[in-house]
Write a protein that holds these residues in place. Structure first.
Motif, PDB file in Angstrom:
ATOM      1  N   MET B 181      10.386   9.801  -6.061  1.00 33.08           N
ATOM      2  CA  MET B 181       9.473   9.107  -5.142  1.00 33.08           C
ATOM      3  C   MET B 181       9.534   9.814  -3.797  1.00 33.08           C
ATOM      4  O   MET B 181      10.280   9.426  -2.901  1.00 33.08           O
ATOM      5  CB  MET B 181       9.867   7.626  -5.032  1.00 33.08           C
ATOM      6  CG  MET B 181       9.038   6.810  -4.050  1.00 33.08           C
ATOM      7  SD  MET B 181       7.317   6.669  -4.453  1.00 33.08           S
ATOM      8  CE  MET B 181       7.336   5.374  -5.698  1.00 33.08           C
ATOM      9  N   THR B 182       8.778  10.902  -3.680  1.00 31.90           N
ATOM     10  CA  THR B 182       8.782  11.639  -2.421  1.00 31.90           C
ATOM     11  C   THR B 182       7.976  10.850  -1.390  1.00 31.90           C
ATOM     12  O   THR B 182       7.244   9.930  -1.738  1.00 31.90           O
ATOM     13  CB  THR B 182       8.155  13.027  -2.593  1.00 31.90           C
ATOM     14  OG1 THR B 182       6.833  12.840  -3.089  1.00 31.90           O
ATOM     15  CG2 THR B 182       8.940  13.872  -3.569  1.00 31.90           C
ATOM     16  N   TYR B 183       8.124  11.247  -0.117  1.00 31.34           N
ATOM     17  CA  TYR B 183       7.417  10.511   0.930  1.00 31.34           C
ATOM     18  C   TYR B 183       5.918  10.464   0.650  1.00 31.34           C
ATOM     19  O   TYR B 183       5.275   9.439   0.826  1.00 31.34           O
ATOM     20  CB  TYR B 183       7.667  11.157   2.304  1.00 31.34           C
ATOM     21  CG  TYR B 183       8.991  10.758   2.915  1.00 31.34           C
ATOM     22  CD1 TYR B 183       9.184   9.457   3.365  1.00 31.34           C
ATOM     23  CD2 TYR B 183      10.034  11.664   3.030  1.00 31.34           C
ATOM     24  CE1 TYR B 183      10.396   9.081   3.928  1.00 31.34           C
ATOM     25  CE2 TYR B 183      11.248  11.291   3.582  1.00 31.34           C
ATOM     26  CZ  TYR B 183      11.427  10.001   4.031  1.00 31.34           C
ATOM     27  OH  TYR B 183      12.614   9.621   4.580  1.00 31.34           O
ATOM     28  N   MET B 184       5.362  11.600   0.225  1.00 30.40           N
ATOM     29  CA  MET B 184       3.917  11.635   0.057  1.00 30.40           C
ATOM     30  C   MET B 184       3.462  11.051  -1.283  1.00 30.40           C
ATOM     31  O   MET B 184       2.295  11.145  -1.638  1.00 30.40           O
ATOM     32  CB  MET B 184       3.381  13.059   0.246  1.00 30.40           C
ATOM     33  CG  MET B 184       3.516  13.558   1.682  1.00 30.40           C
ATOM     34  SD  MET B 184       2.912  12.408   2.951  1.00 30.40           S
ATOM     35  CE  MET B 184       1.184  12.847   3.006  1.00 30.40           C
ATOM     36  N   LYS B 185       4.414  10.442  -2.013  1.00 28.38           N
ATOM     37  CA  LYS B 185       4.000   9.676  -3.193  1.00 28.38           C
ATOM     38  C   LYS B 185       4.102   8.178  -2.940  1.00 28.38           C
ATOM     39  O   LYS B 185       3.754   7.376  -3.796  1.00 28.38           O
ATOM     40  CB  LYS B 185       4.899  10.031  -4.392  1.00 28.38           C
ATOM     41  CG  LYS B 185       4.501  11.298  -5.109  1.00 28.38           C
ATOM     42  CD  LYS B 185       5.329  11.420  -6.389  1.00 28.38           C
ATOM     43  CE  LYS B 185       5.237  12.826  -6.942  1.00 28.38           C
ATOM     44  NZ  LYS B 185       6.325  13.063  -7.917  1.00 28.38           N
ATOM     45  N   MET B 186       4.657   7.812  -1.794  1.00 30.52           N
ATOM     46  CA  MET B 186       4.881   6.394  -1.528  1.00 30.52           C
ATOM     47  C   MET B 186       3.546   5.653  -1.429  1.00 30.52           C
ATOM     48  O   MET B 186       2.587   6.185  -0.869  1.00 30.52           O
ATOM     49  CB  MET B 186       5.632   6.199  -0.213  1.00 30.52           C
ATOM     50  CG  MET B 186       7.039   6.692  -0.231  1.00 30.52           C
ATOM     51  SD  MET B 186       8.018   6.094   1.156  1.00 30.52           S
ATOM     52  CE  MET B 186       6.992   6.401   2.566  1.00 30.52           C
ATOM     53  N   PRO B 187       3.500   4.418  -1.932  1.00 27.52           N
ATOM     54  CA  PRO B 187       2.293   3.616  -1.735  1.00 27.52           C
ATOM     55  C   PRO B 187       1.986   3.459  -0.239  1.00 27.52           C
ATOM     56  O   PRO B 187       2.899   3.431   0.586  1.00 27.52           O
ATOM     57  CB  PRO B 187       2.656   2.266  -2.357  1.00 27.52           C
ATOM     58  CG  PRO B 187       3.762   2.561  -3.308  1.00 27.52           C
ATOM     59  CD  PRO B 187       4.509   3.719  -2.728  1.00 27.52           C
ATOM     60  N   MET B 188       0.707   3.337   0.084  1.00 23.00           N
ATOM     61  CA  MET B 188       0.319   3.239   1.502  1.00 23.00           C
ATOM     62  C   MET B 188       0.997   2.069   2.202  1.00 23.00           C
ATOM     63  O   MET B 188       1.327   2.138   3.382  1.00 23.00           O
ATOM     64  CB  MET B 188      -1.198   3.069   1.638  1.00 23.00           C
ATOM     65  CG  MET B 188      -1.990   4.319   1.979  1.00 23.00           C
ATOM     66  SD  MET B 188      -1.208   5.509   3.048  1.00 23.00           S
ATOM     67  CE  MET B 188      -1.435   4.747   4.629  1.00 23.00           C
ATOM     68  N   PHE B 189       1.195   0.955   1.457  1.00 23.40           N
ATOM     69  CA  PHE B 189       1.832  -0.202   2.100  1.00 23.40           C
ATOM     70  C   PHE B 189       3.227   0.164   2.600  1.00 23.40           C
ATOM     71  O   PHE B 189       3.643  -0.261   3.678  1.00 23.40           O
ATOM     72  CB  PHE B 189       1.908  -1.375   1.118  1.00 23.40           C
ATOM     73  CG  PHE B 189       2.550  -2.606   1.704  1.00 23.40           C
ATOM     74  CD1 PHE B 189       1.904  -3.348   2.670  1.00 23.40           C
ATOM     75  CD2 PHE B 189       3.815  -3.007   1.296  1.00 23.40           C
ATOM     76  CE1 PHE B 189       2.495  -4.465   3.230  1.00 23.40           C
ATOM     77  CE2 PHE B 189       4.413  -4.131   1.848  1.00 23.40           C
ATOM     78  CZ  PHE B 189       3.752  -4.865   2.816  1.00 23.40           C
ATOM     79  N   VAL B 190       3.944   0.975   1.834  1.00 25.28           N
ATOM     80  CA  VAL B 190       5.288   1.389   2.248  1.00 25.28           C
ATOM     81  C   VAL B 190       5.194   2.292   3.473  1.00 25.28           C
ATOM     82  O   VAL B 190       5.965   2.147   4.431  1.00 25.28           O
ATOM     83  CB  VAL B 190       6.012   2.098   1.091  1.00 25.28           C
ATOM     84  CG1 VAL B 190       7.404   2.520   1.519  1.00 25.28           C
ATOM     85  CG2 VAL B 190       6.079   1.203  -0.134  1.00 25.28           C
ATOM     86  N   TRP B 191       4.234   3.194   3.451  1.00 27.50           N
ATOM     87  CA  TRP B 191       4.049   4.084   4.598  1.00 27.50           C
ATOM     88  C   TRP B 191       3.738   3.299   5.869  1.00 27.50           C
ATOM     89  O   TRP B 191       4.333   3.526   6.921  1.00 27.50           O
ATOM     90  CB  TRP B 191       2.890   5.061   4.339  1.00 27.50           C
ATOM     91  CG  TRP B 191       3.357   6.443   4.061  1.00 27.50           C
ATOM     92  CD1 TRP B 191       3.173   7.132   2.895  1.00 27.50           C
ATOM     93  CD2 TRP B 191       4.082   7.309   4.935  1.00 27.50           C
ATOM     94  NE1 TRP B 191       3.749   8.372   2.996  1.00 27.50           N
ATOM     95  CE2 TRP B 191       4.315   8.514   4.239  1.00 27.50           C
ATOM     96  CE3 TRP B 191       4.576   7.204   6.234  1.00 27.50           C
ATOM     97  CZ2 TRP B 191       4.993   9.587   4.796  1.00 27.50           C
ATOM     98  CZ3 TRP B 191       5.265   8.265   6.790  1.00 27.50           C
ATOM     99  CH2 TRP B 191       5.471   9.440   6.077  1.00 27.50           C
ATOM    100  N   THR B 192       2.772   2.380   5.760  1.00 27.42           N
ATOM    101  CA  THR B 192       2.390   1.664   6.974  1.00 27.42           C
ATOM    102  C   THR B 192       3.572   0.844   7.480  1.00 27.42           C
ATOM    103  O   THR B 192       3.777   0.729   8.686  1.00 27.42           O
ATOM    104  CB  THR B 192       1.183   0.748   6.739  1.00 27.42           C
ATOM    105  OG1 THR B 192       1.452  -0.107   5.634  1.00 27.42           O
ATOM    106  CG2 THR B 192      -0.062   1.556   6.483  1.00 27.42           C
TER     107      THR B 192
END
Lengths: 324, 518
Positions: B181-192
């Protein structure tokens, strides 16, 4: 990370149930509720046998500190029992780093206030620029200098002449604690405090190096010296405050100079006390229980990070509160 | 960690360290606060139903506007998204729990006593805080009621809770992602939420600093916000808005995350422009630190300040536009269906955009001199806070409720909730734009006769919107008690993400061994 399979992962320890959080929450709440009640002179209960707010505050505080003690003790026991995977240990590292970042932002608010007052509000009050047009009406005769020895209120002859709201007497100090010139620098406590605190950061680092080499004796010695230097700093700070109040006529309410001086140095001093207690705990753990190994000494490391942080804040204080 | 289920009885909730339990408590707590803050809003709108003073005294009206703002921002919206983060982030990144489970419980349990105290100030001598949720000095210092002291310590406690919660989220996202689960695979909700948590850790201490200065000014004679001693009341506004502007992104970024999860599901297409979404979120977060003084154009700043903050503010429209276009492009040519969560998200995209546009209007310093502190501002930020944050929160509840409790909500009732809220919301707040442009000031219990019609409409809309939330509560309770059981792992056929790979309802512990993410 893509090459890892599931078996490479140690189990992440999730404590099942814990009463620590609710104790911490309720006791912290009681402490602050008590503090607010003290400040508002509020009492509770029947007349004649009221509960003093101080009592609520102190009970809350003692229980809160006890909860913190039990909580930290618990985490140390868990770690020594080998329950913490390397991943969990890393969570603690991240937690401490971001906690220190939040502390940096707390101080930033006060440094920001100091900057604003010195560079914008002060000159405006004295009539500089567009924003200074009210000077003639509100504070005629006020001139801006830093340290502000004469407040706008002083300039118009006291609170009685004020046409704005009366917030109480805000008289400037008689003397200030800024750089007194090279001839008097020998009596200037902040210089000694700076030397003490920077030295203590170095000794903390030497203790860390000793720990990494597995040199228990050196570690205990240098850590002990660091704690002693921290206490010396606090003592000198106490002397400085005493001097300010007794000899300099410099009080917390001595206008914006007294306000920023005491709030910035006061919060810093409070953080030095916390840091010294943290380091003292690590020293006791090391000397009495032989905790810490070159590979696993996060309690020590976190405390020393915190110590370096209060040191850096002091350098900022020394520059912006005392010298410039 | 054993295969233990939850403990029994009340102590399960008091002593829990489980992210799902804590998430549930956050969600229920925030809904309770939503009802409380909503009740305050109903009192405000009832008073404003017609001109004149009929229901409350002006003094009490001020307490209502203040408490409504404080309870909604700090008690309802923020904790609701923290609850969502607790439930979903570990399941979305394949983690067994939050990184620091006991501190997680502490973050929650600070809130109930704090808000109980804040609400109890209504019954204390001198009344509740009455200086507006922005608590500008000297209203909150020289002229404040005694209860300001309780308010100040309440803000300290909420701040501590938020900081601990955010540190936990950062540690979880940085440290607990499943292999692959790399950073750029994280769901947008996790990113936000990762970016939101960073904002919280950065600005909650500044708010703590602001209220500490207030405390000192009120009780210890300092002069931070008093010109007589050389301070400046405007300093308060700068410090407050240095916190306050990132705060509005703290509220809206997780909402962006929710919408970015739901729209792809019901469009049956992956999110359009995932990378640009991440960068846009980060840009918004960065810009939020350098725009604060657009809240105070009329305070008498030097012209250079007005210009800087105006241009910086307008820049925010760029990354926000990227987001809105990405959502629309995700829907473009998708096999769309319109279940309740999707309806709320489409409503969000429309209405949030309206709120964004009025934001651009307000960002123009010369124009703001007309709009400032008028009902136009009230309309603007309710389009962002209600149609933005609250709509997306409703969408999130409908979207994940089947996964949480293994029961399906009633679709008809859900759609009714959406349409009644949509109509009620617009009826409440759209006319307020006109009121503001015509010159009606905010925070006022009485108004000139020519404002009557729009105010009456607005009040009727508010009652409709309020009633629709009771329907929402009823639907959720009915689902939990008597909803149609569902055990499909994927409730929605277009849904993607790790949370849809675990059984339904989600077991007490998920991902005790991390999944492999391809």
């Amino acid at each position: 990370m893509a090459g890892h399979s599931n078996t490479d992962y140690e189990t992440y320890y999730v404590p099942e149930q814990s009463k620590l959080a609710i104790w911490a929450s309720l006791t912290l709440f009681t402490t602050l509720f008590g503090a607010a009640s003290v400040l508002n002179d509020q009492t509770f209960g029947e007349p004649g046998q009221e509960t003093n707010s101080w009592f609520i505050f102190l009970v809350g505080l003692v229980l809160f500190l006890a909860t913190l003690f039990v909580w930290f003790r618990q985490t140390i026991i868990e770690n020594r029992a080998g329950m913490n995977s390397s991943q969990l240990k890393h969570s603690y590292v991240i937690g401490m780093q971001w906690f220190i970042f939040s502390e940096v932002m707390f101080f930033a608010a006060f440094f920001g206030a100091l900057w604003y007052v010195r560079n914008l509000a002060g000159p405006w009050l004295a009539g500089e620029g567009e924003a200074g047009r009210m000077n003639d009406l509100l504070w005629p005769g006020f001139e801006y200098t830093w340290p502000m020895m004469e407040t706008p209120q002083d300039a118009i002859g006291g609170v009685g002449n004020q046409i704005t709201a009366n917030n109480g007497v805000m008289t400037g100090p008689e003397r200030n604690l800024s750089f007194p010139g090279w001839s008097n620098v020998g009596h200037w406590l902040p210089l000694y405090n700076t030397i003490i605190l920077i030295t203590s950061s170095v000794t903390a680092h030497i203790a860390h190096l000793a720990l990494l080499k597995g040199n228990r004796k050196g570690q205990n010695l240098w850590l002990g010296i660091t704690v002693a230097l921290g206490l010396a700093f606090v003592y000198l700070q106490y002397l400085e405050y005493h001097e300010a109040y007794v000899e300099y006529g410099l009080f917390l309410n001595s206008g914006i100079y007294g306000t920023t001086f005491f709030m910035l140095t006061g919060f810093h001093g409070f953080h030095v006390c916390m840091g010294a207690i943290m380091l003292l705990v690590q020293w006791l753990r090391s000397t009495r229980s032989s905790h810490f190994t070159p590979e696993d000494h996060f309690g020590f490391e976190a405390s020393s990070w915190y110590w370096h942080f209060v040191d850096v804040v002091w350098v900022g204080l020394f520059l912006f509160v005392y010298i410039l | 960690m054993g295969a233990h289920g939850p403990a029994k009885g009340l102590m399960r909730w008091v002593t829990t360290t489980n992210h799902k339990d804590i998430g549930t408590m956050y969600l229920w707590f925030s809904f309770a606060m939503f009802i409380l803050g909503g009740a305050f809003a109903m009192i405000i709108r009832a008073e404003l139903f017609q001109p004149g003073l009929q229901i409350v005294e002006p003094e009490f009206f001020n307490q209502m506007t203040t408490m409504h703002g404080l309870v909604m921002v700090f008690g309802a919206i923020m904790p609701s998204f923290v609850g969502l983060a607790n439930w979903m982030i570990p399941m979305m990144i394949g983690a067994p729990d939050m990184a620091l489970p006991r501190m997680n419980n502490l973050s929650f349990w600070i809130l109930p006593p704090t808000f109980a105290l804040l609400a109890s100030t209504l019954f204390m001598e001198g009344g509740a805080p009455n200086f507006g949720w922005t608590f500008y000095a000297p209203l909150s210092t020289t002229y404040a009621p005694d209860t300001v002291t309780f308010f100040i310590f309440g803000v300290h406690l909420m701040g501590a809770s938020s900081i601990m919660g955010s540190i936990n989220i950062i540690a979880t996202v940085v440290n607990m992602r499943a292999p692959g689960m790399t950073y750029m695979k994280m769901p947008m909700f996790v990113w936000t939420w990762l970016i939101t948590a960073f904002l919280l850790v950065a600005v909650m201490p500044v708010l703590a600093g602001a209220v500490t200065m207030m405390l000192m000014d009120v009780h210890f004679g300092t002069s931070f916000f008093s010109a007589a001693g050389g301070g400046d009341p405007v300093l308060f506004q700068h410090i407050f808005w240095f916190f306050g502007h990132p705060e509005v992104y703290i509220i809206i970024l997780p909402a962006f995350g929710v919408v970015s999860q739901i729209i792809p599901t019901f469009s049956r297409k992956p999110l359009f422009g995932y990378d640009s979404m991440v960068y846009a979120t980060a840009s918004i977060a960065f810009l939020s630190f350098i725009v604060w003084a657009h809240h105070m154009y009329t305070v008498g700043m030097p012209i250079a300040g007005e210009l800087f903050f105006m241009y910086a503010t307008m820049l925010i429209a760029v990354p926000t536009g990227v987001k809105v276009f990405n959502w629309i492009t995700t829907m473009w040519k998708g096999a769309m269906t319109f279940e309740t969560p999707m309806l709320f998200c489409i409503g969000f995209v429309f209405l949030f955009t309206v709120g964004g546009f009025t934001g651009v209007m307000l960002s123009l310093a010369p124009a703001d001199f007309q709009y400032h502190d008028s009902y136009f501002v009230v309309a603007h930020f309710h389009y962002v806070m209600v149609a933005g944050a609250v709509f997306s929160m409703s969408a999130a509840v409908y979207y994940w409720l089947p996964k949480w409790c293994g029961k399906m909500y009633d679709e008809t009732m859900g759609k009714a909730h959406f349409w009644i809220s949509f109509i009620g919301f617009n009826l409440t707040f759209f006319p307020q734009h006109f009121l503001g442009l015509a010159g009606m000031p905010r925070r006022i219990p009485d108004y000139a006769l020519q404002f009557t019609d729009f105010n009456t409409m607005s009040s009727i809309g508010a009652f409709i919107y309020g009633a629709s939330q009771i329907l929402f509560l009823f639907n959720v309770i009915r689902t939990i008690v008597a909803g149609k059981p569902t055990s499909e792992e994927k409730t929605w056929d277009g849904a993607e993400g790790l949370e849809w790979t675990v059984p339904t309802p989600a077991p007490y512990h998920t991902f005790t061994t991390p999944p492999d993410v391809k």
